[in-house]
Every structure is written in structure tokens, then in C-alpha cells.
Scaffold this active site. Structure first.
Site, PDB file in Angstrom:
ATOM      1  N   THR A  94      11.287   3.189   0.356  1.00  0.00           N
ATOM      2  CA  THR A  94      11.241   4.567   0.223  1.00  0.00           C
ATOM      3  C   THR A  94      12.120   5.479   1.205  1.00  0.00           C
ATOM      4  O   THR A  94      12.629   4.961   2.140  1.00  0.00           O
ATOM      5  CB  THR A  94       9.726   4.953   0.466  1.00  0.00           C
ATOM      6  OG1 THR A  94       9.641   6.138   0.790  1.00  0.00           O
ATOM      7  CG2 THR A  94       9.324   4.434   1.673  1.00  0.00           C
ATOM      8  N   ASP A  95      12.474   6.696   0.595  1.00  0.00           N
ATOM      9  CA  ASP A  95      13.126   7.671   1.500  1.00  0.00           C
ATOM     10  C   ASP A  95      12.448   8.124   2.644  1.00  0.00           C
ATOM     11  O   ASP A  95      12.913   8.686   3.542  1.00  0.00           O
ATOM     12  CB  ASP A  95      13.845   8.722   0.707  1.00  0.00           C
ATOM     13  CG  ASP A  95      12.697   9.634   0.039  1.00  0.00           C
ATOM     14  OD1 ASP A  95      11.583   9.339  -0.065  1.00  0.00           O
ATOM     15  OD2 ASP A  95      13.019  10.672  -0.692  1.00  0.00           O
ATOM     16  N   GLU A  96      10.992   7.955   2.487  1.00  0.00           N
ATOM     17  CA  GLU A  96      10.317   8.402   3.546  1.00  0.00           C
ATOM     18  C   GLU A  96      10.489   7.894   4.981  1.00  0.00           C
ATOM     19  O   GLU A  96      10.204   8.433   6.056  1.00  0.00           O
ATOM     20  CB  GLU A  96       8.710   8.376   3.267  1.00  0.00           C
ATOM     21  CG  GLU A  96       8.573   9.059   1.745  1.00  0.00           C
ATOM     22  CD  GLU A  96       6.983   9.273   1.560  1.00  0.00           C
ATOM     23  OE1 GLU A  96       6.004   9.269   2.471  1.00  0.00           O
ATOM     24  OE2 GLU A  96       6.935   9.401   0.364  1.00  0.00           O
TER      25      GLU A  96
ATOM     26  N   TYR B   7       2.185   5.238   6.613  1.00  0.00           N
ATOM     27  CA  TYR B   7       2.756   4.494   5.509  1.00  0.00           C
ATOM     28  C   TYR B   7       4.168   4.234   5.583  1.00  0.00           C
ATOM     29  O   TYR B   7       4.909   3.208   5.504  1.00  0.00           O
ATOM     30  CB  TYR B   7       2.608   5.370   4.233  1.00  0.00           C
ATOM     31  CG  TYR B   7       3.610   5.192   3.167  1.00  0.00           C
ATOM     32  CD1 TYR B   7       3.512   3.884   2.147  1.00  0.00           C
ATOM     33  CD2 TYR B   7       4.468   5.997   2.685  1.00  0.00           C
ATOM     34  CE1 TYR B   7       4.303   3.406   1.255  1.00  0.00           C
ATOM     35  CE2 TYR B   7       5.361   5.707   1.491  1.00  0.00           C
ATOM     36  CZ  TYR B   7       5.321   4.493   0.879  1.00  0.00           C
ATOM     37  OH  TYR B   7       6.004   4.280  -0.178  1.00  0.00           O
TER      38      TYR B   7
ATOM     39  N   GLU C 154       0.835  -1.149  -0.109  1.00  0.00           N
ATOM     40  CA  GLU C 154      -0.036  -0.117   0.084  1.00  0.00           C
ATOM     41  C   GLU C 154       0.947   1.248  -0.213  1.00  0.00           C
ATOM     42  O   GLU C 154       1.937   1.344   0.838  1.00  0.00           O
ATOM     43  CB  GLU C 154      -0.822   0.088   1.133  1.00  0.00           C
ATOM     44  CG  GLU C 154      -1.823  -1.079   1.286  1.00  0.00           C
ATOM     45  CD  GLU C 154      -3.074  -0.893   0.260  1.00  0.00           C
ATOM     46  OE1 GLU C 154      -3.268   0.276  -0.356  1.00  0.00           O
ATOM     47  OE2 GLU C 154      -3.612  -1.910  -0.219  1.00  0.00           O
TER      48      GLU C 154
ATOM     49  N   LYS D 156       6.666   0.957   6.085  1.00  0.00           N
ATOM     50  CA  LYS D 156       7.652   0.562   5.296  1.00  0.00           C
ATOM     51  C   LYS D 156       9.043   0.485   5.839  1.00  0.00           C
ATOM     52  O   LYS D 156       9.789  -0.309   6.077  1.00  0.00           O
ATOM     53  CB  LYS D 156       7.835   1.755   4.176  1.00  0.00           C
ATOM     54  CG  LYS D 156       6.802   1.741   3.044  1.00  0.00           C
ATOM     55  CD  LYS D 156       6.759   0.572   2.200  1.00  0.00           C
ATOM     56  CE  LYS D 156       7.779   0.497   1.238  1.00  0.00           C
ATOM     57  NZ  LYS D 156       7.822  -0.868   0.379  1.00  0.00           N
TER      58      LYS D 156
END
Ligand code: NAD
Ligand code: TYD
Length: 363
Positions: A135-137, A161, A86, A165
Site C-alpha cells: 500500500t501507499d500508506e 496497519y 488484515e 505493511k
């Protein structure tokens, strides 16, 4: 011939990856695409490859251990490339649970099935590799200019999110450390390009601008994202899997930081430039459509990747300048206006039923 198990291949980046891999390796690889076909999965993205003899689609949920272990039992998988997730921050703020289920539990099940299938004696069958796409998040938000995310930057996720991750990355790291599992992690910045679902900033702005609809900009519009053309990302994934050191993490990004409001202006200018005189859509495009709306909760201010490691160890550098990438992206959306209509009208579910119903019936 290497066999790839790609998860989430019917989504935005996964579909671009599958196209890239067939263009690069043609008949010398086999790809099995496993996707649950959520709202974000669209088999129409893979129309060009679906008749290939070296491509197979399997509709399955990565949380379904039985289905996933059966795929490993029935196929000698050499590479796993794990995209399924997601992926939308706004949805995670409204409904976090499915993010934990798919991104955390799904990743664990995939890791475990690969580990079981690849175990031989005290170690693993030679040459097997798992790549986890992240992800870089996970690194959180950069507040000061001149700061960048390195592979050593501590994790500090803020949205459900990015927290999910980050958890999935930690599970991959735990398999590497505990079981010496042959895996890599890539943490990439924001992608844009063909096949991106119009809930994300760039396709949403293109879509709305062409219809003369309002262009929602969150908060003051000055949040910064580091945009990378999707083809550069999928090329990097392949290079990391083939050339990277096992167990290592690689950041992927192209030093292309832009404020959201700049992105909106670039899209409007490029659309005006690309549309021919007399096209009714050209008249609708206007800065007046820009509408500042309530900010996203917990909105990260700035993301920016330092891609030094992937450049020095693997030799990857981004190839697509933003000005070119955004033109290519807009050209793709022009050429695929019906794709956009179907995606927004959910017609692609009908496409799936027509194409694959017979397989589900076991014929
Ligand atoms: P996407 O939402 O477009 O596609 C996700 C795909 O996964 C869809 O095809 C969906 O059907 C499938 N999927 C979802 N849940 C599943 C499940 N339980 N089982 C099997 N399949 C399932 O996402 P995307 O933008 O292509 O992102 C792909 C990956 O790359 C994600 O892991 C994301 O975190 C990561 N990533 C994305 C970006 C970006 O800018 N989009 C940047 C860096 C990393
Ligand atoms: P998005 O494409 O959702 O990616 P992410 O949240 O993973 O970075 O959003 C990119 C940026 O654009 C983010 O700062 C939020 C902002 N944004 C808007 O201002 N308006 C919108 O309608 C959307 C979808 C995003």
C-alpha cells in the site's frame, strides 16, 4: 502452464485479480487460491470460477508454516501473488496484534516457504517470481500540495496497519538483498470497485445511502485519498510480475486525488442519477444523511502516488476515469444487493460450509 499461488484471493482485490487472470489467460494458467476466510474473505466472490479445472481453493492460514510448505511441496508453483492481509486501518487501531501476526509473520512464512521450495544449488529454479502487494500508506502522510509518493520516498507509517505493511515490505526487501530472492513489491493507492467489503469508505457510503442511514465522515472530511479502480490495479500487478525488473518496487496510482467529502457527494449524486423515478431508495438519498463524526486517531491527511516509474518502465497507465469507475461500482452493488445483504449478515459462512464441508471431511 504456469501455476500461480494467490494468497487472500477470497478478499476484495484478490477476487478481482483471479477474475482478471482467468479472463486474460483462460485455460493457460492454473491458480491455487489460499485464504484463511477471515471476516473479509468470501468464497461467494469466486462463484464464477470455482468449477474451473484450473482453479483450486485451499483454506489455510499463511501463518501456518506446515500448511504453506505442504502446498509448495505438492505443487510446482511458478508465481506467488501475495494479497492476504488484515487490511482495515480502523480495525488495526482497535486490535493491532492480528495485523502483526498476519501481515508480518504471515509474509515471512510465505517468503521462507517460497525460498525453500525454489532454491536450486546456489540460486533459484529459473523463472520463479514472488509479488508482494502493498500500500501507499507505508509512506505516511503528505502535508503539502504538490508532493507525491515516489518509490524512493522514505517509509513513515503511522497506523498499526501501515506499520505492519511497512514491516512486511522490509522483510521482502531483506529477502531480495540477503538471498537474492526473485521478488517485486507494488505499493498501490486506495482501491474501489466490485466485491469491496462495506467497512471501507466507498461501499459503506453506497450501502448506507441506499438504506437512508447516516453517512459517517471522519473529522472535517477533507482528508485526501488517491482512488484507483480495482481492475486497473490488478492489471498493473500482472504487468509488474511479467515485465518488471526483479527486485524493484513499483508505485501504482492514477492521479485521482479526492477529499472524502467530495467522494460522498459524488456517490450521492451518482446514486440519484442512476436510480429510476419512483424507486423508494431514491427518496431516501439526501445530503442530510452526511454526519461528521469524531476523527480517526492518527488520521493521515493526504496520500498521492507518483506513478511515473510503472508508466515509463512497464507502460502501465490507469484506464478507468473515476466518473466511469464509480458508476460501474454502483451498478455492481445494485446488481448484487443480495451479496451485500449476505456479507453484512454473515450468511456467507453458511455458503462456505455448504460448498466445502465435504472437502474438509476428506471425501
Ligand atoms: P481484504 O481485507 O478484502 O482481503 C484480505 C483477504 O486475506 C481475505 O480474503 C482474508 O480472508 C485473507 N486473509 C486474512 N488473513 C489471512 C491469513 N492469515 N491467511 C490467509 N488469508 C488471510 O483486503 P484487500 O482490500 O483485498 O487487500 C488485499 C491486499 O492489497 C492487502 O495486502 C492490502 O494491504 C493491499 N492493498 C489494499 C488496498 C485497498 O485499497 N484495499 C490498497 C493497496 C494495497
Ligand atoms: P478507508 O476506506 O478505511 O481506507 P484507508 O483508511 O485505508 O485510506 O478510508 C478512506 C478515507 O475515508 C479515510 O480518510 C477515512 C475516511 N472514512 C470516513 O470518513 N468515514 C468512514 O466511515 C470510513 C470507513 C472512512
Amino acid at each position: 502452464m504456469k501455476t500461480y499461488l494467490v494468497t487472500g484471493g477470497a478478499g476484495f482485490i484478490g477476487a478481482n485479480y483471479i477474475h482478471y487472470m482467468f479472463q486474460k489467460y483462460n485455460d493457460s494458467i492454473r491458480i491455487i487460491n489460499v485464504d484463511a476466510l477471515t471476516y473479509a474473505g468470501n468464497l461467494e466472490n469466486l462463484k464464477d470460477v470455482e468449477k474451473r479445472r484450473n482453479y483450486t481453493f485451499i483454506k489455510a492460514d499463511i501463518c501456518d508454516r506446515e500448511a504453506i510448505s505442504k502446498i509448495f511441496e505438492e505443487n510446482d508453483i511458478d508465481r506467488v501473488v501475495h494479497f492476504a492481509a488484515e487490511s482495515h486501518v480502523d480495525r488495526s487501531i482497535r486490535s493491532p496484534e492480528i495485523f502483526v501476526k498476519t501481515n508480518v509473520l504471515g509474509t515471512l512464512i510465505l517468503l521462507d516457504c517460497a525460498k525453500n521450495a525454489w532454491t536450486e544449488g546456489e540460486g533459484y529454479v529459473q523463472g520463479k517470481k514472488f509479488l508482494h502487494v502493498s500500500t501507499d500508506e507505508v509512506y505516511g502522510s503528505l502535508e503539502r500540495a504538490g508532493e507525491y509518493f515516489y518509490e524512493t520516498t522514505p517509509y513513515d507509517p503511522h497506523s498499526p496497519y501501515s506499520a505492519s505493511k511497512a514491516s512486511s515490505d522490509m522483510l521482502v526487501k531483506s529477502y531480495i538483498d540477503t538471498y537474492k530472492f526473485p521478488a517485486n513489491i507494488t505499493n498501490c493507492s486506495n482501491n474501489y470497485g466490485p466485491y469491496q467489503f462495506p467497512e471501507k469508505l466507498i461501499p459503506l457510503i453506497i450501502h448506507n445511502a441506499l438504506l437512508g442511514k447516516k453517512l459517517p465522515v471522519y473529522g472535517d472530511g477533507k482528508n485526501v485519498r488517491d482512488w484507483l479502480y480495482v481492475r486497473d490495479h490488478v492489471k498493473a500487478i500482472d504487468m509488474v510480475q511479467e515485465l518488471g525488473s526483479l527486485g524493484q518496487t513499483y508505485n501504482i496510482g492514477g492521479h485521482n486525488e479526492k477529499q472524502n467529502i467530495e467522494i460522498v457527494h459524488i456517490i450521492l449524486d451518482t446514486l440519484k442519477d442512476m436510480l429510476p423515478e419512483g424507486d423508494p431508495r431514491k427518496e431516501r438519498i439526501s445530503e442530510e444523511l452526511i454526519t461528521y463524526v469524531e476523527d480517526r486517531k492518527g488520521h493521515d491527511r493526504r496520500y498521492a502516488i507518483a506513478p511515473d516509474k510503472i508508466k515509463s518502465e512497464i507502460g502501465w497507465v490507469p484506464e478507468t476515469m473515476f466518473a466511469d469507475g464509480i458508476r460501474k461500482t454502483i451498478a455492481w452493488y445494485f446488481e448484487n444487493a443480495e451479496w451485500m445483504d449476505r456479507v453484512t449478515s454473515k450468511d456467507y459462512q453458511k455458503y462456505y460450509e455448504e460448498m466445502y464441508q465435504f472437502r474438509e471431511d476428506g471425501e
